[in-house]
Write a protein that holds these residues in place. Sequence first.
Motif, short mmCIF file in Angstrom:
data_model
loop_
_atom_site.label_atom_id
_atom_site.label_comp_id
_atom_site.label_asym_id
_atom_site.label_seq_id
_atom_site.Cartn_x
_atom_site.Cartn_y
_atom_site.Cartn_z
N VAL B 65 0.84 -0.90 -0.10
CA VAL B 65 0.08 -0.07 -0.58
C VAL B 65 0.72 1.17 -0.06
CG1 VAL B 65 -1.88 1.18 1.42
CG2 VAL B 65 -1.83 -1.04 1.61
N LEU B 66 0.93 1.70 -1.02
CA LEU B 66 1.10 3.87 -0.94
C LEU B 66 0.66 4.13 -0.62
CD1 LEU B 66 3.09 2.07 -4.13
CD2 LEU B 66 4.34 2.57 -2.38
N GLU B 67 0.63 6.02 -0.37
CA GLU B 67 -0.24 6.51 -0.17
C GLU B 67 0.34 8.02 -0.05
OE1 GLU B 67 -3.61 5.94 2.65
OE2 GLU B 67 -3.96 7.79 2.79
N PHE B 68 0.28 9.18 -0.46
CA PHE B 68 1.36 10.14 -0.61
C PHE B 68 0.86 11.09 -0.70
CE2 PHE B 68 4.06 7.06 -1.73
CZ PHE B 68 5.58 7.02 -1.35
N ASP B 69 0.99 12.29 -0.03
CA ASP B 69 0.78 13.28 0.18
C ASP B 69 1.06 14.28 -1.32
OD1 ASP B 69 -1.07 13.26 2.28
OD2 ASP B 69 -0.04 13.79 3.22
N ALA B 70 3.03 14.41 -1.70
CA ALA B 70 3.23 14.34 -2.57
C ALA B 70 4.87 13.31 -2.82
CB ALA B 70 3.77 15.81 -1.95
N MET B 71 4.69 13.36 -3.95
CA MET B 71 6.07 13.09 -4.61
C MET B 71 7.44 13.71 -4.79
SD MET B 71 5.11 9.44 -4.77
CE MET B 71 5.13 8.46 -6.67
N PRO B 72 8.12 12.79 -5.07
CA PRO B 72 9.42 14.07 -5.01
C PRO B 72 9.46 14.23 -6.46
CG PRO B 72 9.71 12.13 -3.83
CD PRO B 72 8.69 11.60 -4.15
N ARG B 197 -3.84 13.49 -9.42
CA ARG B 197 -2.70 12.36 -9.03
C ARG B 197 -3.17 10.84 -8.06
NH1 ARG B 197 -0.39 12.78 -4.34
NH2 ARG B 197 -1.52 14.13 -2.56
N VAL B 198 -1.34 9.94 -8.33
CA VAL B 198 -2.73 9.38 -6.87
C VAL B 198 -1.87 9.46 -5.35
CG1 VAL B 198 -1.67 6.57 -6.89
CG2 VAL B 198 -2.09 7.31 -9.44
N LYS B 199 -2.93 9.60 -5.00
CA LYS B 199 -2.98 9.56 -3.35
C LYS B 199 -3.48 7.98 -2.82
CE LYS B 199 -4.23 11.36 0.77
NZ LYS B 199 -3.28 11.70 1.11
N ARG B 200 -3.43 6.90 -3.67
CA ARG B 200 -3.63 5.76 -2.34
C ARG B 200 -3.66 4.76 -3.93
NH1 ARG B 200 -4.17 3.27 2.76
NH2 ARG B 200 -5.00 1.19 1.95
N ARG B 242 -4.72 -7.85 -7.12
CA ARG B 242 -6.20 -6.90 -7.20
C ARG B 242 -5.61 -6.25 -6.76
NH1 ARG B 242 -8.72 -11.52 -4.82
NH2 ARG B 242 -10.46 -12.77 -6.67
N SER B 243 -6.20 -4.64 -7.09
CA SER B 243 -4.96 -3.14 -6.94
C SER B 243 -6.99 -1.62 -6.68
CB SER B 243 -4.68 -2.65 -8.11
OG SER B 243 -3.98 -1.72 -8.23
N LYS B 244 -6.48 -1.71 -5.96
CA LYS B 244 -7.32 -0.66 -5.62
C LYS B 244 -6.56 1.04 -6.17
CE LYS B 244 -10.33 -0.03 -2.20
NZ LYS B 244 -10.39 -0.17 -0.83
N VAL B 245 -7.15 2.24 -6.85
CA VAL B 245 -5.96 3.02 -7.54
C VAL B 245 -7.39 4.20 -7.07
CG1 VAL B 245 -4.60 4.42 -8.75
CG2 VAL B 245 -5.00 1.71 -9.62
N ILE B 246 -6.66 5.20 -6.29
CA ILE B 246 -7.04 6.93 -5.92
C ILE B 246 -6.87 7.20 -5.99
CG2 ILE B 246 -8.28 7.58 -4.09
CD1 ILE B 246 -8.58 4.57 -2.57
N PHE B 247 -7.38 8.29 -7.16
CA PHE B 247 -6.80 9.64 -7.69
C PHE B 247 -7.57 10.76 -6.85
CE2 PHE B 247 -6.19 6.23 -11.11
CZ PHE B 247 -4.66 6.86 -11.92
N ILE B 248 -6.77 11.96 -6.62
CA ILE B 248 -7.15 13.35 -5.79
C ILE B 248 -6.34 14.35 -6.72
CG2 ILE B 248 -8.11 12.21 -3.88
CD1 ILE B 248 -5.40 13.84 -2.64
#
Lengths: 248, 248
Positions: B65-72, B197-200, B242-248
Amino acid sequence: MTEKNTVGSYEFVAEPFCSDFTGHIALGVLGNFLLNVAEFHASDRGFGIITLNEGHYTWVLSRLVLEFDAMPRQTERFTIQTWVENVYRLFTDRNFAVLDKDGKYIGYARSVWAMIDLDTRKPVDLLNVYSGGITSYICDKECPIEKAGKIKVVSETPVRELVMRYSDIDINGHVNSIRYIDHILDLFPLDLYKSKRVKRFEIAYINECHYGDTLLFLCDDKGAGEYHVEIKKKDGGEVVCRSKVIFI
Amino acid sequence: MTEKNTVGSYEFVAEPFCSDFTGHIALGVLGNFLLNVAEFHASDRGFGIITLNEGHYTWVLSRLVLEFDAMPRQTERFTIQTWVENVYRLFTDRNFAVLDKDGKYIGYARSVWAMIDLDTRKPVDLLNVYSGGITSYICDKECPIEKAGKIKVVSETPVRELVMRYSDIDINGHVNSIRYIDHILDLFPLDLYKSKRVKRFEIAYINECHYGDTLLFLCDDKGAGEYHVEIKKKDGGEVVCRSKVIFI
């Protein structure tokens, strides 16, 4: 100028999750390292992409040749050296050497670059840009591999058709130069990589591709492990790049 | 044990040629960094893949699981921290934190791993292997993102069909865990990445794939930028992940 200032030297580790199935660093990953090193070397000297973008110029890769006696194995340290061999009006030759963990030369690469104006998309005169400053970094260090040759593909039957997607696109909005290498290497069966390895890889970039373009891959088997590949746009037939791959 | 010895901290630079078209490090590249860091941290403590292979064991990634507020952004330095949250009989939870160039937390990741015996392909009891030594590295550092949830995909019409090739295969002869992430992100149109962008990103690995397998990609659009994806083998219909992708 001394070699110390003209040759850039950068150390890396072949990380476990950047290897191909043989446990050696993947050619595309190494290609990315070379482009990164080119950028480090150029930007340290005031003519990297990021500096250039502020001046509305960018580098465009025209040709790349990679030739290796061995590839770094996972977890091993290796060094990439890079230097400018020549600067012409429209192109510059940048070479690379790769040294293994013991400092032994295991491969070389040659690249040819043009600089374009981002507004007009026209080439920039490299002998005059930045007051000709790039020429002051020319270095005569040896690069004992042949320059890129002419590549001609006669086959007209595509061996693969592929639509360009998100992961193919770079920051300029075009298909990433290195992604073509990955896609070309993916044309060959895994069994070939089990018995042989890529000794030499050449690619000439001819036309740019964009998101959504459908590419056709044509391949001539020249015998003795040599393959010539052409990538064309399905829509219009424009040639995108040509490549020569030699397995030994 | 002190946090100093249980939390590993590794510095990186987001290199220009490892970015996506937005100029931020690509999620798959960051995923590779996480797996590399997991290996560095484990091998420094005697239970990395390379040490394990000598003992005929290997780690198998079960969930990520990856969750990011910002990416480098490209050329920026960033830090990845990693630590072991829990060790159970069959699985261990390893967490990650990503800090930007200023030392601010910009994202977290959770992973679940099993260890298998390379001869029998059966799971190894983590509480007893190496005299239970892995448990001595458990650390209660905070990881403020939700654990992976259940993912269910109802669509039965594939949105993509893809044959696994040379670049998909890792040193164990299976499809590389991170390549699934790249292939899943490639299902979405470039326009989506321009506005969001991908949030999670969650992925559960269920069955292994090999060279030549044809994979079918099924995708449910759950609305509000959330997508559930299932990858199945065309031949036999076995679920691969199986994967879940959340864009915000």
